[in-house]
Design a protein around this motif. Structure first.
Motif, mmCIF file in Angstrom:
data_model
loop_
_atom_site.group_PDB
_atom_site.id
_atom_site.type_symbol
_atom_site.label_atom_id
_atom_site.label_comp_id
_atom_site.label_asym_id
_atom_site.label_seq_id
_atom_site.Cartn_x
_atom_site.Cartn_y
_atom_site.Cartn_z
ATOM 1 N N TYR A 148 0.841 -1.196 0.000
ATOM 2 C CA TYR A 148 0.000 0.000 0.000
ATOM 3 C C TYR A 148 0.870 1.237 0.000
ATOM 4 C CZ TYR A 148 -3.790 -3.148 1.380
ATOM 5 O OH TYR A 148 -4.708 -4.164 1.432
ATOM 6 N N GLN A 149 0.652 2.106 -0.961
ATOM 7 C CA GLN A 149 1.340 3.393 -0.951
ATOM 8 C C GLN A 149 0.812 4.259 0.183
ATOM 9 O OE1 GLN A 149 0.705 5.794 -4.436
ATOM 10 N NE2 GLN A 149 2.593 6.979 -4.141
ATOM 11 N N ASP A 150 -0.485 4.139 0.475
ATOM 12 C CA ASP A 150 -1.133 4.903 1.531
ATOM 13 C C ASP A 150 -1.594 3.930 2.616
ATOM 14 O OD1 ASP A 150 -2.832 6.393 3.175
ATOM 15 O OD2 ASP A 150 -3.538 7.639 1.514
ATOM 16 N N GLU A 151 -1.101 4.109 3.826
ATOM 17 C CA GLU A 151 -1.439 3.199 4.917
ATOM 18 C C GLU A 151 -2.940 3.142 5.182
ATOM 19 O OE1 GLU A 151 -0.026 2.240 9.512
ATOM 20 O OE2 GLU A 151 0.608 4.084 8.510
ATOM 21 N N ASN A 152 -3.659 4.216 4.863
ATOM 22 C CA ASN A 152 -5.097 4.240 5.113
ATOM 23 C C ASN A 152 -5.866 3.213 4.280
ATOM 24 O OD1 ASN A 152 -5.147 6.365 7.040
ATOM 25 N ND2 ASN A 152 -4.808 7.832 5.388
ATOM 26 N N ASP A 153 -5.235 2.698 3.234
ATOM 27 C CA ASP A 153 -5.897 1.691 2.402
ATOM 28 C C ASP A 153 -5.748 0.272 2.952
ATOM 29 O OD1 ASP A 153 -6.901 3.449 0.480
ATOM 30 O OD2 ASP A 153 -5.010 3.468 -0.624
ATOM 31 N N ARG A 154 -5.016 0.095 4.030
ATOM 32 C CA ARG A 154 -4.785 -1.256 4.564
ATOM 33 C C ARG A 154 -6.081 -1.953 4.961
ATOM 34 N NH1 ARG A 154 -0.047 -1.083 9.010
ATOM 35 N NH2 ARG A 154 -0.287 -3.347 8.828
ATOM 36 N N ALA A 155 -7.105 -1.189 5.257
ATOM 37 C CA ALA A 155 -8.378 -1.792 5.641
ATOM 38 C C ALA A 155 -8.987 -2.628 4.522
ATOM 39 C CB ALA A 155 -9.357 -0.704 6.073
ATOM 40 N N LEU A 156 -8.499 -2.458 3.306
ATOM 41 C CA LEU A 156 -9.002 -3.253 2.188
ATOM 42 C C LEU A 156 -8.450 -4.669 2.166
ATOM 43 C CD1 LEU A 156 -8.668 -0.641 -0.722
ATOM 44 C CD2 LEU A 156 -10.748 -1.251 0.521
ATOM 45 N N THR A 157 -7.453 -4.960 2.991
ATOM 46 C CA THR A 157 -6.721 -6.223 2.906
ATOM 47 C C THR A 157 -7.613 -7.458 2.889
ATOM 48 O OG1 THR A 157 -4.722 -5.273 3.877
ATOM 49 C CG2 THR A 157 -4.954 -7.664 4.001
ATOM 50 N N PRO A 158 -8.535 -7.648 3.849
ATOM 51 C CA PRO A 158 -9.347 -8.878 3.807
ATOM 52 C C PRO A 158 -10.156 -9.018 2.525
ATOM 53 C CG PRO A 158 -9.597 -7.738 5.915
ATOM 54 C CD PRO A 158 -8.871 -6.808 5.011
ATOM 55 N N LEU A 159 -10.668 -7.907 2.020
ATOM 56 C CA LEU A 159 -11.468 -7.956 0.798
ATOM 57 C C LEU A 159 -10.601 -8.261 -0.421
ATOM 58 C CD1 LEU A 159 -13.756 -4.888 1.509
ATOM 59 C CD2 LEU A 159 -14.486 -7.272 1.450
ATOM 60 N N ILE A 160 -9.401 -7.685 -0.472
ATOM 61 C CA ILE A 160 -8.501 -7.985 -1.585
ATOM 62 C C ILE A 160 -8.121 -9.456 -1.570
ATOM 63 C CG2 ILE A 160 -6.203 -7.569 -2.534
ATOM 64 C CD1 ILE A 160 -6.463 -4.664 -1.741
ATOM 65 N N ILE A 161 -7.769 -9.985 -0.403
ATOM 66 C CA ILE A 161 -7.374 -11.388 -0.311
ATOM 67 C C ILE A 161 -8.524 -12.296 -0.744
ATOM 68 C CG2 ILE A 161 -6.751 -13.250 1.297
ATOM 69 C CD1 ILE A 161 -5.118 -11.148 2.851
ATOM 70 N N GLU A 162 -9.728 -12.009 -0.266
ATOM 71 C CA GLU A 162 -10.879 -12.819 -0.647
ATOM 72 C C GLU A 162 -11.097 -12.783 -2.154
ATOM 73 O OE1 GLU A 162 -15.576 -13.301 0.584
ATOM 74 O OE2 GLU A 162 -14.718 -11.289 0.467
ATOM 75 N N THR A 163 -10.985 -11.591 -2.752
ATOM 76 C CA THR A 163 -11.178 -11.453 -4.194
ATOM 77 C C THR A 163 -10.121 -12.226 -4.960
ATOM 78 O OG1 THR A 163 -12.079 -9.236 -3.808
ATOM 79 C CG2 THR A 163 -11.484 -9.794 -6.063
ATOM 80 N N VAL A 164 -8.863 -12.105 -4.555
ATOM 81 C CA VAL A 164 -7.780 -12.805 -5.241
ATOM 82 C C VAL A 164 -7.989 -14.310 -5.182
ATOM 83 C CG1 VAL A 164 -5.315 -13.329 -5.152
ATOM 84 C CG2 VAL A 164 -6.085 -10.960 -4.970
ATOM 85 N N VAL A 165 -8.313 -14.829 -4.016
ATOM 86 C CA VAL A 165 -8.481 -16.278 -3.862
ATOM 87 C C VAL A 165 -9.628 -16.779 -4.739
ATOM 88 C CG1 VAL A 165 -9.148 -18.089 -2.232
ATOM 89 C CG2 VAL A 165 -7.467 -16.364 -1.563
ATOM 90 N N LYS A 166 -10.755 -16.100 -4.714
ATOM 91 C CA LYS A 166 -11.906 -16.535 -5.514
ATOM 92 C C LYS A 166 -11.640 -16.376 -7.012
ATOM 93 C CE LYS A 166 -15.565 -15.837 -2.085
ATOM 94 N NZ LYS A 166 -16.828 -15.133 -1.761
ATOM 95 N N ALA A 167 -10.962 -15.287 -7.387
ATOM 96 C CA ALA A 167 -10.673 -15.076 -8.806
ATOM 97 C C ALA A 167 -9.688 -16.120 -9.319
ATOM 98 C CB ALA A 167 -10.127 -13.668 -9.027
ATOM 99 N N ARG A 168 -8.674 -16.458 -8.525
ATOM 100 C CA ARG A 168 -7.741 -17.500 -8.958
ATOM 101 C C ARG A 168 -8.462 -18.825 -9.165
ATOM 102 N NH1 ARG A 168 -2.937 -16.346 -4.685
ATOM 103 N NH2 ARG A 168 -4.388 -17.629 -3.474
ATOM 104 N N GLU A 169 -9.370 -19.152 -8.243
ATOM 105 C CA GLU A 169 -10.118 -20.398 -8.382
ATOM 106 C C GLU A 169 -10.964 -20.393 -9.652
ATOM 107 O OE1 GLU A 169 -12.353 -20.508 -4.779
ATOM 108 O OE2 GLU A 169 -10.685 -21.253 -3.561
#
Length: 524
Positions: free
Chosen positions: A122-143
């Motif tokens: 993250y370039q901006d620390e304030n965006d870290r709250a997106l982490t769980p949603l990004i991980i979920e999206t990546v895992v489902k998209a890879r599948e």
């Protein structure tokens, strides 16, 4: 209010492709190492580099490329500082990317989930709250991509979230002017997805689908060793960007077939093999929208007209070094010209589908003499926003009523931003009858033109007020998928200062949204 084509379909996420670039220098190991790098087989690339001559320019260039793909921007710069490497075309290009990457990622924040194989900067620390949603999206998209395309995934999957278009340009090499013109919000290149923070847009964009779109680019690049033509890259990415999740109400409204047909009618289309190096570098947002629709419609037609596995066979032929026409004939018994003729005939055979008035594709909607002007619509809606922010809902409603919005060119009844504003005003009157009137504006997503985070969030608030969690939960999820830092979406509450629902603790996303909130009525 009229939107540009890029803003209307805001998941304009592109691959800044550099197909088939080969290493400088005579060492054959450098060429093979580059192929392994493009396929994200980094261990094999290291073996090839070790077999080459240490002082060979091509070997040094590919060592720098490998460092970039593994997110070691500073290490790449050290390698590229050699005068012999820096004076080559590839060395100069890689050095520009490495400098931009090092600058953007200086003092940034890293989140890594080793179990899921996801790595996020993250370039901006304030965006870290997106982490769980990004991980979920990546895992489902890879599948989904493994299911649909047979994609395999080296770990980790790398995502970089940047705060603005300048940083996106610096990290990827996409010209800043091109990113502005076409509304680009993400780029898949250098073995990673570089994503513009949803904060960068006033009301976000479809950022989760954009992540899936860009992961498709990485999958196709790996499967073809970056030999896929642009029409195939973008067409498959547009097809796959929504297949990681359940179908949504805006997935095919309007359909790519309809936009492509209209673009052909207006002569805004381009031959599939003449799109240039990147859709992001087309001259206008309309041109980009038509191009995306062309390739999406074409790939959908191809996939539905061929036996299962045809796309995988096409990828394999490209990986083996076949030209696109030959690869198509191997995969489907037809070349690009033949398939293009079939596809255009298919479009002509379909009943004409009208496009929404706001999607004008190069011309303004026909003026309605009985409707307010676009300027009046904008001014009255803005005035209503300001009055509401200053606790004058009656006066705000009066401004909206004056518009007589049925048929208004600038803010029709199916505009979700208008419905959201009117709903907020009606609810602020604190009259049960008016609240019931507001609920009508949020009943059916099919009644609005496009997805809009605040509309979804207010729909969730209203549903929860009547204890309808079957509507509330998916509504808030849709709101966050579009505008995650909107307080109503992130905190699932109407007022930024209201407590979080009793059943929920304030989430990191809610805390981040509240910390970042712009005071109502001061947005520009």
């Amino acid at each position: 209010m009229k939107r540009s084509a890029a803003a209307f379909f805001v998941s304009v996420a592109v691959l800044a492709a550099g197909n088939g670039v080969r290493a400088d220098g005579p060492d054959e190991h450098a060429g093979r190492a580059q192929e392994y790098i493009l396929a994200n087989d980094f261990d094999e690339a290291r073996k090839e580099l070790a077999r080459g001559k240490p002082d060979d320019v091509g070997i040094a260039t590919e060592r720098a490329r490998l460092a970039l793909y593994e997110a070691d921007c500073d290490g790449a710069l050290v390698t590229l500082s050699s005068p012999d490497v820096a004076k080559t075309e590839q060395g100069a290009m890689l050095a520009d990317i490495a400098r931009g990457c090092a600058r953007v990622t200086a003092a940034n924040v890293l989140e890594e989930d080793h179990d899921q194989g996801v790595w996020i900067r993250y370039q901006d620390e304030n965006d870290r709250a997106l982490t769980p949603l990004i991980i979920e999206t990546v895992v489902k998209a890879r599948e989904a991509l493994t299911r649909d395309l047979g994609a395999t995934w080296p770990k980790p999957t790398r995502i970089v979230v940047v705060r603005d278009l300048l940083s996106l340009s610096a990290m990827t090499g996409l010209p800043y002017e091109s990113a502005q013109t076409t509304g680009t919000v993400a780029v898949a290149k250098w073995g990673r997805v570089t994503l513009l923070s949803p904060r960068a847009s006033i009301h976000g964009y479809s950022w989760r689908d954009t992540v899936a779109h860009e992961l498709t680019h990485l999958a196709v690049t790996r499967a073809t060793v970056d030999r896929a033509p642009l029409w195939l890259q973008e067409g498959v990415a547009k097809r796959e960007e929504v297949r990681w999740r359940e179908p949504g109400p805006f997935d095919d409204r309007p359909s790519p077939d309809a936009i492509a047909a209209r673009g052909i009618e207006l002569k805004l289309d381009l031959p599939l093999d003449k799109l240039g190096p990147s859709i992001a570098m087309l001259p206008s947002a309309d041109a980009a929208l038509v191009a995306f629709s062309e390739v999406a419609s074409f790939v959908r037609f191809f996939a539905s007209s061929t036996p299962p596995g045809s796309l995988e066979r096409l990828f394999a032929a490209l990986r083996d070094g076949k030209e696109p026409d030959s690869a198509l004939e191997i995969a489907s018994s037809g070349n690009l010209k033949q398939w293009d003729t079939k596809w255009r005939a298919y479009l002509q055979s379909k009943p004409k589908e009208p496009l929404p008035p706001l999607l004008s594709l190069g011309k303004e909607p026909a003026p309605n003499p009985k409707a307010p002007s676009l300027r009046e619509v904008r001014e009255r809606m803005r005035l209503a926003e300001l009055l509401l922010a200053r606790k004058h809902p009656t006066e705000a409603l009066s401004e909206l009523e004056r518009l007589q919005l049925v048929g208004a060119a600038g803010a029709p009844q199916d505009d979700p931003s208008y419905r959201y504003l009117r709903g907020r005003v009606l609810m602020a009157l604190a009259d049960p009858g008016r609240t019931k009137e507001a609920e009508v504006l949020f009943q059916d997503p099919k009644e609005v033109l496009s997805s809009y985070g605040p509309w979804w969030a207010l729909r969730g608030v209203l549903a929860r007020s009547r204890n309808d969690e079957a509507i509330a939960e998916p509504s808030f999820a849709e709101a966050v998928a579009t505008d995650p830092f909107d307080v109503e979406a992130a905190c699932e509450t109407l007022d930024a200062d209201s407590p979080t629902p009793p059943s929920k603790d304030p989430s990191p996303l809610c805390q981040s949204a509240r910390a970042w909130k712009v005071p109502s009525g001061t947005e520009d």
